[in-house]
Design a protein around this motif. Structure first.
Motif, PDB file in Angstrom:
ATOM      1  N   ALA A 191       3.091   0.221  -0.172  1.00 27.49           N
ATOM      2  CA  ALA A 191       3.461   0.260  -1.588  1.00 27.49           C
ATOM      3  C   ALA A 191       2.960  -0.976  -2.336  1.00 27.49           C
ATOM      4  CB  ALA A 191       4.979   0.394  -1.731  1.00 27.49           C
ATOM      5  N   THR A 192       3.123  -2.145  -1.732  1.00 30.99           N
ATOM      6  CA  THR A 192       2.642  -3.362  -2.410  1.00 30.99           C
ATOM      7  C   THR A 192       1.117  -3.394  -2.448  1.00 30.99           C
ATOM      8  OG1 THR A 192       2.787  -4.683  -0.372  1.00 30.99           O
ATOM      9  CG2 THR A 192       4.685  -4.758  -1.875  1.00 30.99           C
ATOM     10  N   THR A 193       0.472  -2.875  -1.432  1.00 35.41           N
ATOM     11  CA  THR A 193      -0.994  -2.827  -1.429  1.00 35.41           C
ATOM     12  C   THR A 193      -1.498  -1.890  -2.523  1.00 35.41           C
ATOM     13  OG1 THR A 193      -1.080  -3.300   0.931  1.00 35.41           O
ATOM     14  CG2 THR A 193      -3.033  -2.304  -0.036  1.00 35.41           C
ATOM     15  N   ILE A 194      -0.902  -0.719  -2.609  1.00 34.32           N
ATOM     16  CA  ILE A 194      -1.295   0.234  -3.655  1.00 34.32           C
ATOM     17  C   ILE A 194      -1.065  -0.371  -5.029  1.00 34.32           C
ATOM     18  CG2 ILE A 194      -0.708   2.463  -4.703  1.00 34.32           C
ATOM     19  CD1 ILE A 194      -0.192   3.456  -1.770  1.00 34.32           C
ATOM     20  N   LEU A 195       0.072  -1.023  -5.223  1.00 33.69           N
ATOM     21  CA  LEU A 195       0.359  -1.679  -6.494  1.00 33.69           C
ATOM     22  C   LEU A 195      -0.710  -2.724  -6.825  1.00 33.69           C
ATOM     23  CD1 LEU A 195       2.258  -2.287  -8.918  1.00 33.69           C
ATOM     24  CD2 LEU A 195       3.360  -3.973  -7.432  1.00 33.69           C
ATOM     25  N   MET A 196      -1.068  -3.550  -5.854  1.00 38.05           N
ATOM     26  CA  MET A 196      -2.066  -4.596  -6.094  1.00 38.05           C
ATOM     27  C   MET A 196      -3.440  -3.987  -6.390  1.00 38.05           C
ATOM     28  SD  MET A 196      -0.189  -7.267  -5.884  1.00 38.05           S
ATOM     29  CE  MET A 196      -1.280  -8.659  -5.781  1.00 38.05           C
ATOM     30  N   LEU A 198       0.605 -10.001  -2.269  1.00 36.68           N
ATOM     31  CA  LEU A 198       1.932  -9.707  -1.740  1.00 36.68           C
ATOM     32  C   LEU A 198       1.947  -8.969  -0.400  1.00 36.68           C
ATOM     33  CD1 LEU A 198       3.741  -8.840  -5.080  1.00 36.68           C
ATOM     34  CD2 LEU A 198       3.717 -11.002  -3.828  1.00 36.68           C
ATOM     35  N   PRO A 199       0.994  -8.083  -0.121  1.00 38.25           N
ATOM     36  CA  PRO A 199       1.030  -7.417   1.185  1.00 38.25           C
ATOM     37  C   PRO A 199       0.981  -8.394   2.367  1.00 38.25           C
ATOM     38  CG  PRO A 199      -0.409  -6.228  -0.298  1.00 38.25           C
ATOM     39  CD  PRO A 199      -0.027  -7.498  -0.995  1.00 38.25           C
ATOM     40  N   SER A 200       0.328  -9.518   2.206  1.00 38.42           N
ATOM     41  CA  SER A 200       0.301 -10.513   3.286  1.00 38.42           C
ATOM     42  C   SER A 200       1.701 -11.052   3.557  1.00 38.42           C
ATOM     43  CB  SER A 200      -0.631 -11.672   2.930  1.00 38.42           C
ATOM     44  OG  SER A 200      -1.947 -11.218   2.854  1.00 38.42           O
ATOM     45  N   THR A 220       5.387  -2.776  15.089  1.00 33.36           N
ATOM     46  CA  THR A 220       5.120  -3.230  13.726  1.00 33.36           C
ATOM     47  C   THR A 220       3.625  -3.401  13.507  1.00 33.36           C
ATOM     48  OG1 THR A 220       7.261  -4.329  13.578  1.00 33.36           O
ATOM     49  CG2 THR A 220       5.581  -5.044  12.025  1.00 33.36           C
ATOM     50  N   LEU A 221       2.944  -4.026  14.453  1.00 37.17           N
ATOM     51  CA  LEU A 221       1.492  -4.187  14.333  1.00 37.17           C
ATOM     52  C   LEU A 221       0.789  -2.837  14.255  1.00 37.17           C
ATOM     53  CD1 LEU A 221       0.885  -7.153  16.800  1.00 37.17           C
ATOM     54  CD2 LEU A 221       0.520  -7.176  14.321  1.00 37.17           C
ATOM     55  N   ALA A 222       1.216  -1.883  15.066  1.00 36.14           N
ATOM     56  CA  ALA A 222       0.601  -0.553  15.057  1.00 36.14           C
ATOM     57  C   ALA A 222       0.830   0.157  13.726  1.00 36.14           C
ATOM     58  CB  ALA A 222       1.153   0.286  16.212  1.00 36.14           C
ATOM     59  N   MET A 223       2.049   0.074  13.204  1.00 40.09           N
ATOM     60  CA  MET A 223       2.359   0.741  11.936  1.00 40.09           C
ATOM     61  C   MET A 223       1.610   0.087  10.769  1.00 40.09           C
ATOM     62  SD  MET A 223       4.225   3.280  12.565  1.00 40.09           S
ATOM     63  CE  MET A 223       5.049   3.877  14.003  1.00 40.09           C
ATOM     64  N   LEU A 224       1.544  -1.248  10.771  1.00 41.75           N
ATOM     65  CA  LEU A 224       0.789  -1.948   9.725  1.00 41.75           C
ATOM     66  C   LEU A 224      -0.697  -1.609   9.806  1.00 41.75           C
ATOM     67  CD1 LEU A 224       2.513  -5.450   9.787  1.00 41.75           C
ATOM     68  CD2 LEU A 224       2.657  -3.745   7.951  1.00 41.75           C
ATOM     69  N   ALA A 225      -1.219  -1.510  11.032  1.00 40.25           N
ATOM     70  CA  ALA A 225      -2.627  -1.146  11.213  1.00 40.25           C
ATOM     71  C   ALA A 225      -2.890   0.259  10.678  1.00 40.25           C
ATOM     72  CB  ALA A 225      -3.016  -1.239  12.682  1.00 40.25           C
ATOM     73  N   ALA A 226      -2.018   1.195  11.012  1.00 43.30           N
ATOM     74  CA  ALA A 226      -2.191   2.571  10.542  1.00 43.30           C
ATOM     75  C   ALA A 226      -2.161   2.633   9.018  1.00 43.30           C
ATOM     76  CB  ALA A 226      -1.101   3.461  11.142  1.00 43.30           C
ATOM     77  N   ALA A 227      -1.217   1.929   8.404  1.00 50.34           N
ATOM     78  CA  ALA A 227      -1.127   1.923   6.943  1.00 50.34           C
ATOM     79  C   ALA A 227      -2.375   1.286   6.330  1.00 50.34           C
ATOM     80  CB  ALA A 227       0.132   1.173   6.502  1.00 50.34           C
ATOM     81  N   SER A 228      -2.819   0.190   6.901  1.00 54.27           N
ATOM     82  CA  SER A 228      -3.989  -0.513   6.380  1.00 54.27           C
ATOM     83  C   SER A 228      -5.254   0.339   6.483  1.00 54.27           C
ATOM     84  CB  SER A 228      -4.171  -1.828   7.145  1.00 54.27           C
ATOM     85  OG  SER A 228      -5.308  -2.515   6.693  1.00 54.27           O
ATOM     86  N   GLY A 246      -7.277   1.764   3.282  1.00 54.80           N
ATOM     87  CA  GLY A 246      -8.676   1.360   3.171  1.00 54.80           C
ATOM     88  C   GLY A 246      -9.614   2.548   3.128  1.00 54.80           C
ATOM     89  N   ALA A 247      -9.365   3.525   3.987  1.00 57.23           N
ATOM     90  CA  ALA A 247     -10.226   4.710   4.017  1.00 57.23           C
ATOM     91  C   ALA A 247     -10.101   5.525   2.732  1.00 57.23           C
ATOM     92  CB  ALA A 247      -9.889   5.565   5.234  1.00 57.23           C
ATOM     93  N   VAL A 248      -8.875   5.678   2.235  1.00 54.18           N
ATOM     94  CA  VAL A 248      -8.655   6.429   1.000  1.00 54.18           C
ATOM     95  C   VAL A 248      -9.243   5.686  -0.203  1.00 54.18           C
ATOM     96  CG1 VAL A 248      -6.851   7.218  -0.600  1.00 54.18           C
ATOM     97  CG2 VAL A 248      -6.644   7.682   1.840  1.00 54.18           C
ATOM     98  N   HIS A 249      -9.182   4.377  -0.165  1.00 55.30           N
ATOM     99  CA  HIS A 249      -9.701   3.563  -1.270  1.00 55.30           C
ATOM    100  C   HIS A 249     -11.226   3.548  -1.305  1.00 55.30           C
ATOM    101  CE1 HIS A 249     -10.459  -0.306  -3.495  1.00 55.30           C
ATOM    102  NE2 HIS A 249      -9.664   0.345  -4.325  1.00 55.30           N
ATOM    103  N   GLY A 250     -11.863   4.077  -0.272  1.00 56.00           N
ATOM    104  CA  GLY A 250     -13.319   4.180  -0.272  1.00 56.00           C
ATOM    105  C   GLY A 250     -14.031   3.155   0.584  1.00 56.00           C
ATOM    106  N   ASP A 251     -13.294   2.457   1.422  1.00 57.34           N
ATOM    107  CA  ASP A 251     -13.929   1.466   2.283  1.00 57.34           C
ATOM    108  C   ASP A 251     -14.706   2.101   3.432  1.00 57.34           C
ATOM    109  OD1 ASP A 251     -13.020  -0.694   0.845  1.00 57.34           O
ATOM    110  OD2 ASP A 251     -11.241  -0.989   2.090  1.00 57.34           O
ATOM    111  N   GLY A 252     -14.392   3.328   3.776  1.00 54.12           N
ATOM    112  CA  GLY A 252     -14.981   3.942   4.963  1.00 54.12           C
ATOM    113  C   GLY A 252     -14.167   3.540   6.178  1.00 54.12           C
ATOM    114  N   LEU A 253     -14.218   4.357   7.203  1.00 56.79           N
ATOM    115  CA  LEU A 253     -13.353   4.144   8.362  1.00 56.79           C
ATOM    116  C   LEU A 253     -13.666   2.842   9.101  1.00 56.79           C
ATOM    117  CD1 LEU A 253     -11.028   5.245  10.009  1.00 56.79           C
ATOM    118  CD2 LEU A 253     -12.694   6.505  11.388  1.00 56.79           C
ATOM    119  N   LEU A 254     -14.933   2.563   9.368  1.00 59.54           N
ATOM    120  CA  LEU A 254     -15.300   1.358  10.116  1.00 59.54           C
ATOM    121  C   LEU A 254     -14.886   0.090   9.368  1.00 59.54           C
ATOM    122  CD1 LEU A 254     -16.658   0.065  12.562  1.00 59.54           C
ATOM    123  CD2 LEU A 254     -18.822   0.185  11.308  1.00 59.54           C
TER     124      LEU A 254
END
Length: 161
Positions: free
Chosen positions: A19-24, A39-41, A59-67, A71-79
């Motif tokens: 949510a904070t990432t999307i907001l930013m 703020l996401p940091s 927590t690391l796994a869930m944060l990784a999945a969200a990130s 990123g992929a939806v925002h257009g960064d591409g999967l890699l």
């Protein structure tokens, strides 16, 4: 139901992070705002710091999945999304590992000036690690942008935690 309980805190952390990432991102892309605090940091560091003993890997796994998803939806591409996710998590782990050593089990109110400086340096070290790991993935990596990014992350971590 008891087995799902261990996922509750990491899932909530990942949702707040998302949510904070999307907001930013929206504030940057739609309103042209340049974030002074990322703020996401702060959310990632706080979640991992508080859940270090019981929820570290989840927590690391869930944060990784969200990130990766954002990123992929925002257009960064999967890699590229995976690369940024790993860099963000590496920076988060650096901050938490140093902060846990500096705090040495004490509450924030019980820390002295020396420990507070140590926590600030931990935030700076984590933000620097993140910036250095992401430089190869930026379209035009500039030192000035990296310095601003490092300070924005470090400040958000220090303020948020």
């Amino acid at each position: 139901m008891h087995s799902l309980e261990r996922f509750r805190v990491p899932i909530v952390a990942a949702l707040v992070w998302a949510a904070t990432t999307i907001l930013m991102i929206v504030l940057h892309d739609r309103a042209g705002m340049q974030a002074l605090l990322w703020l996401p940091s702060a959310v990632a560091v706080a979640a991992l710091y508080l859940g270090w003993r019981r929820h570290r890997y989840t927590t690391l796994a869930m944060l990784a999945a969200a990130s990766i998803a954002i990123g992929a939806v925002h257009g960064d591409g999967l890699l590229r999304a995976v690369a940024f996710s790993l860099a963000n998590l590496a920076g988060t782990v650096v901050v938490v590992r140093i902060a846990r050593r500096v705090a040495n089990g004490r509450r924030l109110e019980a820390l002295g000036l020396k420990q507070m400086i140590g926590l600030s340096l931990a935030a700076l070290a984590g933000a620097t690690a993140n910036a250095l790991l992401t430089v190869p993935w930026h379209a035009r990596p500039l030192l000035a942008q990296s310095a601003g990014w490092i300070m924005g992350q470090a400040l958000a971590i220090a303020v948020g935690v």
